[in-house]
Design an enzyme around this catalytic site. Structure first.
Site, PDB file in Angstrom:
ATOM      1  N   VAL A 110       0.904  -1.158   0.000  1.00  0.00           N
ATOM      2  CA  VAL A 110       0.000   0.000   0.000  1.00  0.00           C
ATOM      3  C   VAL A 110       0.942   1.205   0.000  1.00  0.00           C
ATOM      4  CG1 VAL A 110      -1.776   1.264   1.271  1.00  0.00           C
ATOM      5  CG2 VAL A 110      -1.797  -1.244   1.238  1.00  0.00           C
ATOM      6  N   PRO A 111       1.114   1.843  -1.185  1.00  0.00           N
ATOM      7  CA  PRO A 111       2.287   2.711  -1.404  1.00  0.00           C
ATOM      8  C   PRO A 111       2.141   4.110  -0.804  1.00  0.00           C
ATOM      9  CG  PRO A 111       0.952   2.614  -3.391  1.00  0.00           C
ATOM     10  CD  PRO A 111       0.276   1.715  -2.392  1.00  0.00           C
ATOM     11  N   CYS A 112       2.220   4.192   0.517  1.00  0.00           N
ATOM     12  CA  CYS A 112       2.091   5.493   1.167  1.00  0.00           C
ATOM     13  C   CYS A 112       3.292   6.387   0.845  1.00  0.00           C
ATOM     14  CB  CYS A 112       1.923   5.331   2.675  1.00  0.00           C
ATOM     15  SG  CYS A 112       3.238   4.408   3.465  1.00  0.00           S
ATOM     16  N   HIS A 113       4.364   5.788   0.301  1.00  0.00           N
ATOM     17  CA  HIS A 113       5.506   6.635  -0.095  1.00  0.00           C
ATOM     18  C   HIS A 113       5.156   7.512  -1.302  1.00  0.00           C
ATOM     19  CE1 HIS A 113       5.851   2.855  -2.457  1.00  0.00           C
ATOM     20  NE2 HIS A 113       6.306   3.645  -3.419  1.00  0.00           N
ATOM     21  N   ARG A 114       4.016   7.217  -1.955  1.00  0.00           N
ATOM     22  CA  ARG A 114       3.609   8.044  -3.098  1.00  0.00           C
ATOM     23  C   ARG A 114       2.769   9.246  -2.675  1.00  0.00           C
ATOM     24  NH1 ARG A 114       1.912   2.654  -6.419  1.00  0.00           N
ATOM     25  NH2 ARG A 114       4.031   1.808  -6.576  1.00  0.00           N
TER      26      ARG A 114
END
Lengths: 185, 153
Positions: free
Chosen positions: A151-155
Site C-alpha cells: 500500500v504505497p504510502c511513499h507516493r
C-alpha cells in the site's frame, strides 16, 4: 529439530490454526518483516522498525497464534523482490485490512490505487476518503499504514510538493520515489 | 494477567526441551509424533490460556499428557509403584545410554525422571504434570532412579 518445527508449521496451517504466518525478507534497505493471515498480507515491517515489537503487536491485535512460516509468504517475497529490482509496477497480493478501520481505512484503500510512478498529496487523499478537510487525519493514516510498500504510502507527498514523512525514514521514501522515476537521480 | 506472547516465542524457547523430554518419555523414534501432537494441542488452546506466567510448565504438562496418551495407545499401563526408602539422588549425565535406559522405564517413572532431569522441574510441578501428589511424584522419581542405577551399574 528444524524438520520437526517445519512439519509443525505445515500442520498448523492445514488445521486452520496458523492465524498469523510471518517471515523476514531481504530488501535493499535491510530486512523486512512480512506477516499474513489466511485472508492476506496484514503487516509489512520496515527495516527501521523493531520486528519483535511488531510480532507482539500482531499477537495482541490479530491473534497470539503467530508462527514463523516463510513458505506462506513466498509470493509476497517474490513480488517485493521484483519491485525492488524495478521489474514490477503493480502488486497482486490479497490484503487483510483488519488493522485499519474507519476514515484511515478509506485513506489507505485510496492510497492502494495510486499508480506506480505517480504521487498524490494528503489533501487529495483526504478528499478521496470523503472528507477534504481531514488533511491531518489523512497524514496520520499514511503514518500508521500497516502494509507499507504494497500500500504505497511513499507516493503521498505534502500538499505543495515537500516529501512529508515516512515510517521507514525519509531516505527510504526518496529512494523508492527514485526507483519509480518520480525523483531524479 | 500477563499478555500472551507470539506463539513462535514458545517454539524458540522450549521446543528443544520438549523434544528432549519426549525422547526420554517415549523414545527417539516416536518423539517426533508426540512433539507434533504437543505443539498442535498447545497452539489450539493457546488463545484461551488465561495465564502466561508459566508457559514452559504448561507446555511440558501437555507434552507429558501426550506421552501418556502415546503409551496408552500402545496398550501399556504404568506398573504399580512400590514404597521405597528415600535414596540420595545424583544428577545423571545425560548420554544416549542413559536415555535408552530411561525410555525402558515404566511410564510414570520415566515421566518423573525426564521431568526432573531433562526439564529440571521441582517435585510440585512434576506432581502437577503427572496429576498425582508430590509424595507420589517423589516416589516415582526415586523408583525410576533406583531402576536406572541397577540397569546402568
Amino acid at each position: 529439530m528444524k524438520t520437526a518445527i517445519d512439519r509443525f508449521a505445515e500442520r498448523a496451517a492445514a488445521e486452520g490454526l496458523l492465524d498469523v504466518a510471518y517471515t523476514s525478507a531481504d530488501s535493499p534497505f535491510g530486512p523486512l518483516l512480512l506477516a499474513t493471515t489466511p485472508r492476506g498480507l496484514v503487516r509489512v515491517g520496515l527495516p527501521n522498525q523493531d520486528a519483535d515489537e511488531l510480532l507482539v503487536d500482531l499477537a495482541r491485535r490479530v491473534s497470539p497464534r503467530v508462527i514463523e512460516a516463510p513458505t506462506k509468504l513466498d509470493e509476497a517475497r517474490r513480488e517485493l523482490d521484483l519491485y525492488f529490482a524495478g521489474k514490477l509496477d503493480r502488486f497482486d497480493l490479497p490484503l487483510d485490512w483488519q488493522l485499519s478501520e474507519g476514515f484511515r481505512l478509506k485513506v489507505l484503500r485510496a492510497i492502494a490505487r495510486i499508480p506506480y510512478g505517480q504521487t498524490r498529496n494528503y489533501t487529495q487523499m483526504a478528499t478521496k476518503a470523503g472528507n477534504e478537510r481531514a488533511v491531518r487525519a489523512a497524514g496520520t493514516a499514511c503514518g500508521r499504514n500497516p502494509i507499507p510498500l504494497v500500500v504505497p504510502c511513499h507516493r503521498v507527498l505534502r500538499t505543495g510538493g515537500a516529501l512529508g514523512g515516512y515510517g521507514g525514514g525519509l531516505p527510504m521514501k526518496e529512494a523508492l520515489l527514485r526507483l519509480e522515476g518520480v525523483l531524479d537521480g | 494477567m500477563t499478555e500472551l506472547p507470539p506463539f513462535q516465542i514458545l517454539i524458540d524457547e522450549h521446543a528443544g526441551e520438549v523434544m528432549a523430554v519426549l525422547r526420554g518419555a517415549v523414545g527417539r523414534s516416536d518423539a517426533d509424533d508426540c512433539f507434533q501432537e504437543t505443539f498442535i494441542a498447545a497452539l489450539r488452546g493457546y488463545p484461551k490460556l488465561s495465564d502466561a506466567d508459566n508457559l514452559r510448565g504448561w507446555l511440558l504438562t501437555i507434552a507429558h499428557r501426550k506421552a501418556i496418551d502415546h503409551h496408552r495407545a500402545k496398550g501399556r499401563r504404568p506398573l504399580p509403584v512400590a514404597e521405597v526408602a528415600e535414596v540420595a539422588v545424583e544428577d545423571p549425565e545425560p548420554s544416549e545410554g542413559i536415555w535408552d535406559a530411561v525410555g525402558a522405564l515404566p511410564p510414570k517413572q520415566r515421566a518423573a525422571v525426564t521431568l526432573r532431569y531433562a526439564s529440571d522441574l521441582p517435585h510440585a510441578e512434576i506432581a502437577a504434570a503427572l496429576g498425582c501428589s508430590p509424595e507420589a511424584a517423589r516416589r516415582s522419581l526415586h523408583e525410576g532412579i533406583k531402576r536406572l542405577r541397577k540397569e546402568l551399574a
